[in-house]
Design an enzyme around this catalytic site. Sequence first.
Site, PDB file in Angstrom:
ATOM      1  N   ASP A 312       0.856  -1.177   0.000  1.00  0.00           N
ATOM      2  CA  ASP A 312       0.000   0.000   0.000  1.00  0.00           C
ATOM      3  C   ASP A 312       0.902   1.241   0.000  1.00  0.00           C
ATOM      4  OD1 ASP A 312      -1.710   2.127   0.633  1.00  0.00           O
ATOM      5  OD2 ASP A 312      -3.018   0.842   1.839  1.00  0.00           O
ATOM      6  N   CYS A 384      -6.810   9.973 -14.300  1.00  0.00           N
ATOM      7  CA  CYS A 384      -7.494   9.879 -15.602  1.00  0.00           C
ATOM      8  C   CYS A 384      -8.946  10.325 -15.434  1.00  0.00           C
ATOM      9  CB  CYS A 384      -7.397   8.474 -16.179  1.00  0.00           C
ATOM     10  SG  CYS A 384      -8.066   7.199 -15.111  1.00  0.00           S
TER      11      CYS A 384
END
Length: 449
Positions: A312, A384
């Site tokens: 992570d 994005c």
Amino acid sequence: MKNKKKNVREAAVELLETIEKNQSYSNLLLNSTIEKNNIPSIDIGLLTELTYGTLQRRMALDYYLKPFIKNSKKLENWVSQLLRITLYQMVYLDKIPDRAAIFEAVEIAKKRGHKGIAGMVNGVLRSIQREGLPSLDEVNNPIEKLSIETSHPEWLVKRWVNQFGFDRTKEMCEVNLTAPLQTARVNLTKTTVREVIEDLDEEGFLVEKSPIIPEAIRALRGNLALSSAFKKGKITIQDESSMLTAYALAPRENELILDACAAPGGKTTHIAETMKLTGGVISIDLHEHKVKLINENAKRLGLGNIRTIAMDSRNAGEQFQDEYFDRILLDAPCSGLGVMRRKPDMKYTKKEQDLYQLSTIQQNLLNSVSSLVKKGGILVYSTCTVDKEENEGTVLKFLQEHPEFETDASLKNRMPEAIQSLVTDGFLQILPQDIGSDGFFIAALRKKV
């Protein structure tokens, strides 16, 4: 003899059912459907067109169908999908005569349902053929009208109109209904753009040099993932917008770079290629199976300067000491609202609330990796999505809490010439209509010395 394999329209109906029921990604399901039903290559184009087209225009199709269906709530899901898919052919595809599309629909209805359903399907479609489509002019509210016309949820259209104005939103919604172009990045450590274009031409692909990015090509015919240039590691399938992150980062030879949310490795491999196989790119991603993808890509491309770790990114501080990296790329998890052309089903599953939750995750990720950048080093944040909450909003909040960083005014000079006019104060927002690529955001931040 009954054929167990489904024909194209049946396969498309089933595909749309599954996507809606499981909220699963259309692009992944499409490939498995093609394999499962042995869809001949001649029909793959039609299956793709029917599936994506019907998904893209679902709200408009439902608006057109509504007056002709007495009780739409009682319709089984597959019947709704069958009506949508057939109406899509009647309205948007020129090559298929209406009578052929209706005949096929009735045959599928008989096969999957009973006489009553077949009769209803036939009745609805013939009525539309006779009476024509209901007009959208009856919708007075311009936002609601744009929402139905381009099949984007009303909350999203409203939000974009507030952020970009009506005209830019309309343009964006319309572009989102078109098929995306496949683009690829040439691996300059192995070959040249010219050589790759010649190789692909010989293989029967039709490609051209990208007018935007020097090392990119655009596919006008054929799937480049099936080319020998791809198998030999000479190209990587990647959208032009996403290639700009390596320009924003501008890594130098022998530097140490962190790519913090790296799978499937398009940006990692681009950075490694830019550094001409020197230095090191440490590429981390949360999921083991995704890290495997990065390794596979690096191996195919022959890039030995990449090291991967499954972890992570919010715990990166425990793994590396402060100011360990020259440059860091954080391509953060986001709503993906910039890639709707590739994943049209996303429009109907996202909620406005998701954007605020994502913004919090993005903040946490930025906070976690920021201490690992050397003084004078660059931190690039990219997404994005086109949403200002996740983009400027996230970055400005980070800058408020981290006075040791400032926006990097030299970002503009690092960008390819065709992009420079889109850069403002260290931020680059690309909308799908700008260069025909995905919607994308990049911010370059410099750690003060």
